[in-house]
Design a protein around this motif. Structure first.
Motif, mmCIF file in Angstrom:
data_model
loop_
_atom_site.group_PDB
_atom_site.id
_atom_site.type_symbol
_atom_site.label_atom_id
_atom_site.label_comp_id
_atom_site.label_asym_id
_atom_site.label_seq_id
_atom_site.Cartn_x
_atom_site.Cartn_y
_atom_site.Cartn_z
ATOM 1 N N TYR A 60 0.755 -1.254 -0.193
ATOM 2 C CA TYR A 60 0.065 -0.089 -0.077
ATOM 3 C C TYR A 60 0.892 1.280 -0.044
ATOM 4 O O TYR A 60 0.625 2.307 -0.666
ATOM 5 N N SER A 80 -7.758 5.722 -3.375
ATOM 6 C CA SER A 80 -8.968 5.029 -3.128
ATOM 7 C C SER A 80 -9.709 5.669 -1.927
ATOM 8 O O SER A 80 -9.254 6.424 -1.072
ATOM 9 N N VAL A 139 -10.026 1.584 1.939
ATOM 10 C CA VAL A 139 -8.807 0.671 1.900
ATOM 11 C C VAL A 139 -9.155 -0.252 2.823
ATOM 12 O O VAL A 139 -9.312 -0.204 4.091
ATOM 13 N N ALA A 175 -3.660 5.044 5.807
ATOM 14 C CA ALA A 175 -4.996 5.225 4.796
ATOM 15 C C ALA A 175 -5.478 6.665 5.123
ATOM 16 O O ALA A 175 -6.019 7.283 4.144
#
Length: 421
Positions: free
Chosen positions: A158, A167, A170, A305
């Motif tokens: 990632y 995105s 995640v 993320a």
């Protein structure tokens, strides 16, 4: 005096013979339970040498070195088509190519993890990613998972490749056995079943409460050539940072003695019981290096993320042992990890709960395929449905809402970290 010496020698021989006899019997009984003396080899086997030599020959003639990746250890081959799966030119499972930025009217979901997230042993169309994507035309699901990965490699993929794809969601996939992989560098050290898996991997360690990356020790073709010619030396170097190499017993010149074999097995069992990855009852050992490291990697993955304005969702897969424990009404061995997620407010889905909600009586053989317990098409469908339900319940279908939620969650986590420090 001579008689005393003779008597003493005979007594010692009798005791030695009795000890060896009892040890032989004990080893035989243990073997009936599948427990045998298995020292960790200090060199490559003939089969491993042959396999590595073929890979090196392939590199010299074709310029390819299998699925080797210098940073991640290994990865999915790009633009690859086999009878088992397809990958695009970006190394993402499936035929479709993706732009770095998703379309405005699309909710992009990217999944990272091991073979359970990848969808091993089912066709492309039967993975939960494909099934989830077909369930709603607004969903676009990218499968970045790689078979045999640890959580550390999933996080690194990632970090190095997946984050740039913008995105909205995640998915962090974690099969409960993965806790072992996070303290492993060379898979054959972990278990003999992985004898053919010769690529090494990076791993993290925790130093002064911080994650520190130990890079992939064999990152070049030349390093594998050295492994072939100086295997004992290289394996010892790799083993320095491998939990299983450090804690397992190695061949001894006294292995011909049954009592020595039994004593070494007993010492290994006792030492790993107190500082092992699992407790004697099969539950995660919260005091182990593996548990502390796994929590740290989840923390880093989750925060990163959020930093990229994506909402993370942790997906916990049960393995065959977990399904068996459920049917025996035993506690989930990864329950301590779920407690951590709840305490920290991490968004997560326990796939075992999804299986139970689908049908409490559903059989393991209907949910899984193959000897490793990978998810069947039905098992993948249940995962897809659970994720879709989670998205619908919290109404995360617009990008501005997702980014605002990610910012709020990141701020909350940073405030908690600052308060603790």
């Amino acid at each position: 005096m001579r008689r005393l010496i003779t008597t003493s020698l005979l007594t010692c021989l009798l005791l030695f013979a009795s000890l060896e006899g009892m040890s032989y019997l004990a080893l035989y009984v243990l073997s009936t339970f599948g427990i045998s003396y298995a020292p960790l080899s200090a060199s490559l086997s003939d089969e491993q040498r042959t396999r590595l030599r073929l890979r090196l020959d392939e590199y010299r003639t074709a310029g390819t070195f299998g699925s080797h990746h210098p940073t991640l250890g290994w990865t999915v081959p790009k633009a690859n088509t086999t009878q088992d799966f397809t990958s695009n030119s970006q190394g993402i499972r499936g035929k479709r190519e993706y732009t770095l930025e998703p379309a405005p009217d699309i909710l992009r979901i990217s999944a990272f993890g091991d073979s359970f997230t990848f969808g091993s042993e089912v066709l492309d169309r039967d993975t939960w990613e494909e099934q989830l994507g077909r369930s709603d035309p607004r969903l676009e699901v990218l499968n970045f998972a790689v078979p045999a990965y640890g959580l550390d490699q999933a996080y690194l993929r990632y970090h190095t490749e997946g984050a740039r794809f913008g995105s909205d969601i995640v998915v962090i996939g974690f099969m409960s056995e993965n806790i072992r992989r996070n303290v492993n560098v060379f898979r054959p050290f972990y278990h003999r079943l992985y004898w053919s898996h010769l690529f090494t991997k990076p791993r993290f360690v925790v130093r002064e409460a911080e994650l520190v990356l130990l890079p992939n020790p064999l990152s070049t073709v030349s390093s594998y050539e050295r492994l072939l010619t100086h295997d004992r030396e290289v394996l010892a170097e790799i083993g320095h940072d491998d939990y299983f190499y450090r804690t397992h017993y190695h061949p001894s010149p006294f292995d011909w003695l049954r009592s020595v074999r039994l004593a070494r097995m007993a010492w290994h069992a006792a030492s790993t019981r107190w500082d092992g990855i699992f407790r004697a009852d099969g539950m995660y050992n919260v005091h182990s290096e593996a548990f502390a490291l796994t929590v740290k990697i989840f923390d880093a993955f989750y925060r990163e993320a959020l930093t990229h304005q994506s909402l993370p969702v942790i997906l916990i897969y049960p393995d065959l042992g977990d399904l068996d424990r459920y049917h025996r009404q035993a506690p989930r061995r990864y329950e301590p990890l779920l407690d951590v997620f709840k305490a920290k407010g991490y968004r997560h889905i326990d796939v075992l709960d999804a299986f139970i909600q689908y049908d409490r009586r559903v059989k393991t053989e209907d949910l899984t395929v193959g000897t490793w317990g990978h998810l069947s098409p039905l098992g993948n469908k249940i995962v897809a449905d659970a994720l879709l339900k989670s998205l619908q319940e919290e109404r995360r279908f617009t990008r501005p809402q997702i980014r605002e939620q990610a910012r709020r969650e990141l701020t909350r986590i940073q405030q908690v970290m600052q308060a603790r420090s």
